[in-house]
Structures are given as structure tokens and as C-alpha cells.
Scaffold this motif. Structure first.
Motif, PDB file in Angstrom:
ATOM      1  N   ASP A  37       0.903  -1.339  -0.012  1.00 49.60           N
ATOM      2  CA  ASP A  37       0.133  -0.079   0.002  1.00 49.60           C
ATOM      3  C   ASP A  37       0.984   1.267   0.169  1.00 49.60           C
ATOM      4  O   ASP A  37       0.287   2.418  -0.026  1.00 49.60           O
ATOM      5  N   SER A  38       2.147   1.068  -0.188  1.00 48.53           N
ATOM      6  CA  SER A  38       2.985   2.399  -0.213  1.00 48.53           C
ATOM      7  C   SER A  38       2.973   3.179  -1.256  1.00 48.53           C
ATOM      8  O   SER A  38       3.104   4.267  -1.537  1.00 48.53           O
ATOM      9  N   ALA A  39       2.260   2.282  -2.287  1.00 49.13           N
ATOM     10  CA  ALA A  39       2.112   3.071  -3.892  1.00 49.13           C
ATOM     11  C   ALA A  39       3.259   3.778  -4.249  1.00 49.13           C
ATOM     12  O   ALA A  39       3.088   4.802  -4.925  1.00 49.13           O
ATOM     13  N   LEU A  40       4.388   2.994  -4.181  1.00 46.92           N
ATOM     14  CA  LEU A  40       5.717   3.594  -4.631  1.00 46.92           C
ATOM     15  C   LEU A  40       6.068   3.099  -6.023  1.00 46.92           C
ATOM     16  O   LEU A  40       6.133   1.855  -6.192  1.00 46.92           O
ATOM     17  N   CYS A  41       6.366   4.134  -7.081  1.00 48.88           N
ATOM     18  CA  CYS A  41       6.887   3.627  -8.212  1.00 48.88           C
ATOM     19  C   CYS A  41       8.238   4.027  -8.471  1.00 48.88           C
ATOM     20  O   CYS A  41       8.400   4.982  -7.823  1.00 48.88           O
ATOM     21  N   PHE A  42       9.231   3.443  -8.978  1.00 52.38           N
ATOM     22  CA  PHE A  42      10.606   3.724  -9.209  1.00 52.38           C
ATOM     23  C   PHE A  42      11.038   4.061 -10.677  1.00 52.38           C
ATOM     24  O   PHE A  42      10.385   3.140 -11.353  1.00 52.38           O
ATOM     25  N   VAL A  43      11.234   5.314 -10.953  1.00 44.98           N
ATOM     26  CA  VAL A  43      11.751   5.446 -12.384  1.00 44.98           C
ATOM     27  C   VAL A  43      13.254   5.839 -12.390  1.00 44.98           C
ATOM     28  O   VAL A  43      13.511   7.068 -11.933  1.00 44.98           O
ATOM     29  N   ASP A  44      13.819   5.203 -13.190  1.00 42.14           N
ATOM     30  CA  ASP A  44      15.516   5.501 -13.577  1.00 42.14           C
ATOM     31  C   ASP A  44      15.320   6.592 -14.468  1.00 42.14           C
ATOM     32  O   ASP A  44      15.378   6.452 -15.750  1.00 42.14           O
ATOM     33  N   VAL A  45      15.800   7.797 -14.302  1.00 44.49           N
ATOM     34  CA  VAL A  45      15.769   8.990 -15.002  1.00 44.49           C
ATOM     35  C   VAL A  45      17.103   8.935 -15.814  1.00 44.49           C
ATOM     36  O   VAL A  45      17.126   9.625 -16.859  1.00 44.49           O
ATOM     37  N   SER A  46      18.018   8.125 -15.629  1.00 46.48           N
ATOM     38  CA  SER A  46      19.159   8.262 -16.395  1.00 46.48           C
ATOM     39  C   SER A  46      19.157   7.244 -17.717  1.00 46.48           C
ATOM     40  O   SER A  46      20.051   7.484 -18.505  1.00 46.48           O
ATOM     41  N   GLU A  47      18.054   6.370 -17.714  1.00 44.34           N
ATOM     42  CA  GLU A  47      17.902   5.670 -18.930  1.00 44.34           C
ATOM     43  C   GLU A  47      17.752   6.660 -20.243  1.00 44.34           C
ATOM     44  O   GLU A  47      16.991   7.680 -20.199  1.00 44.34           O
ATOM     45  N   THR A  48      18.411   6.142 -21.414  1.00 45.04           N
ATOM     46  CA  THR A  48      18.544   7.040 -22.393  1.00 45.04           C
ATOM     47  C   THR A  48      17.295   7.123 -23.345  1.00 45.04           C
ATOM     48  O   THR A  48      16.765   7.943 -23.944  1.00 45.04           O
TER      49      THR A  48
END
Length: 131
Positions: A37-48
Motif C-alpha cells: 500500500d506504499s504506492a511507490l513507483c521507481f523510475v530510473d531517469v538516467s535511461e537514455t
């Protein structure tokens, strides 16, 4: 800080090219899995292949950010505190950040860390290469 709404997602925007960030995010992802229920998404912004403009990506990689469901972003200590409030074992720290003057002190500490981050990254990369 109120308990996060389980339906409102929070996107953690991180620099996946940073060896320090990789380790920290792996740990945080494990905690988030323990609390669905933490509702956390993780996005790697370094990806080209990330669709963000290069200057925006660079700014996001230079400093920790989270993005709320409404698109607003928080950076630095405020971003950490917002994320911590959703993670088991870290909520106590988010509550402590509510004390008067605590958030500015955390922000100052984070800015100090950012100054030494490049050296710490180099050490971590060297250690990874030698193992």
C-alpha cells in the motif's frame, strides 16, 4: 505528515547510473514490496530512452526527486521525507522531520552530501571494478 493515501501513487525519480543510488533504491524497493500500500513507483531517469528533455533529466539526476500523482515534484529533503512516510522502518524519521526546523537541517545535510557525492561515486565505482 499524514498517512499517505493508498490510492495516490508517488513516483521516485532516481539516477540509476549512480552506484550509490542503485544500492539505496534496491533497498527501498525491497521495503516498498513489503508494504504494497506504499504506492511507490521507481523510475530510473538516467535511461537514455527516457522521454524527458535532456536538461530536465540532468536536473533530476543531480538531485533526488519524487513526483506526486498530480504531477507536482518535491526535491531534496522534502522528497526523502515524503517517501519515508510510506516505508516500513522509515516512517519514524518522516515524523521527526515534522519538528520545527528539522526539514531545513535535513536539507542542509543533503546539500552537504551532494558536494561529496561525486567522490563517493568514484570510490564506489572503483570498488565495483576491483571485485
Amino acid at each position: 505528515m499524514n498517512k499517505p493515501d493508498a490510492t495516490e501513487s508517488l513516483t521516485v525519480l532516481y539516477d540509476g547510473a549512480c552506484p550509490l543510488c542503485q544500492r539505496e533504491i534496491a533497498h527501498l524497493q525491497g521495503l516498498a514490496r513489503r508494504r504494497p500500500d506504499s504506492a511507490l513507483c521507481f523510475v530510473d531517469v538516467s535511461e537514455t530512452n527516457n522521454p524527458l528533455p535532456a536538461d530536465e533529466r540532468a536536473a533530476l539526476m543531480a538531485r533526488f526527486h519524487v513526483q506526486r500523482a498530480d504531477g507536482t515534484r518535491l526535491g531534496g529533503a522534502a522528497a526523502f521525507v515524503t517517501m519515508w512516510a510510506r516505508l516500513p522502518g522509515w516512517r519514524w524519521l518522516a515524523r521527526m522531520a515534522q519538528f520545527p526546523g528539522a526539514l531545513p537541517v535535513l536539507e542542509l545535510a543533503y546539500r552537504g552530501f551532494l558536494k561529496v557525492r561525486p567522490r563517493l561515486q568514484a570510490i564506489a565505482r572503483k570498488a565495483s571494478a576491483s571485485s
